[in-house]
Design an enzyme around this catalytic site. Structure first.
Site, short mmCIF file in Angstrom:
data_model
loop_
_atom_site.label_atom_id
_atom_site.label_comp_id
_atom_site.label_asym_id
_atom_site.label_seq_id
_atom_site.Cartn_x
_atom_site.Cartn_y
_atom_site.Cartn_z
N ASN A 293 32.85 68.39 59.46
CA ASN A 293 32.17 67.18 59.20
C ASN A 293 31.44 67.10 60.72
O ASN A 293 30.40 66.42 60.47
CB ASN A 293 33.16 65.95 59.40
CG ASN A 293 33.68 65.64 57.95
OD1 ASN A 293 33.05 65.85 56.96
ND2 ASN A 293 34.91 64.98 57.93
N GLU B 185 41.38 64.92 53.99
CA GLU B 185 41.21 66.62 53.37
C GLU B 185 42.46 67.11 52.95
O GLU B 185 42.55 68.19 52.81
CB GLU B 185 40.60 67.10 54.59
CG GLU B 185 41.42 67.75 55.75
CD GLU B 185 41.59 66.53 56.85
OE1 GLU B 185 41.80 66.62 58.05
OE2 GLU B 185 41.04 65.45 56.47
#
Length: 274
Positions: free
Chosen positions: A156, A191
């Site tokens: 990210n 995640e």
């Protein structure tokens, strides 16, 4: 009549067997009388509603009871609708079809994660509770898997959240396409993913998930500076010995932590089953 209209129907003549039938048949709706041998419909509804897996399952009463107060009492304790037995065949079929269709549509919205289309955290626990119950009843093994994408924060930070979402969706797609028809995959949060593998001992579960791990590691993701790949780690626990949902989840989470500690991009089984 309902079967002739194309519906799958399970007939339960003894209301005391309801909780044995529900996990196996997994209905979209329960249709029952108010007055039954050994147990009233009100009592049966109260028992059903005590189980979190069935708190949203529609219960429709079909009865000769005409007293409004008794009908309202039945609805207050867990029923969703009341149909009188004078109802025509066509009306009954359509009433059941409409309510079952609405339940499926609402369940789809409530049960699924918006990004991946997999089951969400809440419904994972509902499904896991149901599967553990079936496992103990059938005396067959169940494996539970916790998966976590390795170094996802770096993905990210380095490539941006849209690219991170693509990584999450690709793992979800892999789980959806490669797991067996009876297996259940969910997005646990962020995640992190979870997989329920019914009728699967620990070593078979490890072989299956390790194959998915190797396949996922080959997927390439394109960004403005080139390409990169991603990996995941996984931990597996089994029932038996675990008979409680929280214990099974905690054991898989511990095995996942162990996999991360041992270098990531690997699948570890729980080490302590006492």
């Amino acid at each position: 009549m309902l079967e002739a209209a194309g519906m799958q129907v399970e007939i339960v003549s003894d209301p005391m067997q309801l909780l044995d039938v529900l996990p196996e048949f997994n209905p979209d709706l329960i249709l029952m009388d108010i007055y039954m041998p050994g147990c009233t419909g009100v009592e049966a509804s109260q028992i059903i509603r005590q189980h979190i897996a069935y708190c949203n399952l529609p219960i429709v009463y079909l009865s000769t009871e005409s007293a409004l107060e008794r009908q309202l009492e039945a609805l207050r304790v867990g029923g969703d609708d009341f149909l009188h037995k004078t109802i025509s065949d066509e009306h009954l079929v359509e009433a059941i079809r409409i309510r079952a269709k609405r339940f499926r549509a609402l369940a789809m919205l409530m049960n699924r994660d918006g990004l991946t289309g997999l089951f969400n955290h809440i419904n994972l626990k509902l499904l896991l509770e149901r599967e553990i119950s079936q496992t103990l009843r059938r005396d067959s093994p169940l494996s539970f898997v916790m998966l976590d994408i390795d170094h996802f924060k770096l993905v990210n930070d380095q490539y941006g959240h849209p690219v991170g979402d693509q990584v999450i969706k690709s793992l979800a797609r892999l789980l959806s396409q490669r797991l067996r028809s009876g297996d259940i995959a969910a997005r646990y949060g962020g995640e992190e993913f979870a997989v329920i593998l019914p009728d699967t001992p620990a070593e078979a579960a490890k072989t299956l998930i390790d194959g998915l791990r190797q396949e996922f590691a080959k997927v390439s993701y394109v960004h403005e500076d080139g390409e990169f790949t991603s990996t995941f780690s996984a931990g597996i626990s089994t029932s038996p010995p675990h008979q409680e949902m929280e214990s099974l989840i905690a054991a898989a989470d511990g095995a996942l932590y162990q996999a991360k500690h041992n270098g990531r991009n690997r699948v570890d089984l729980e080490t302590n089953t006492d």
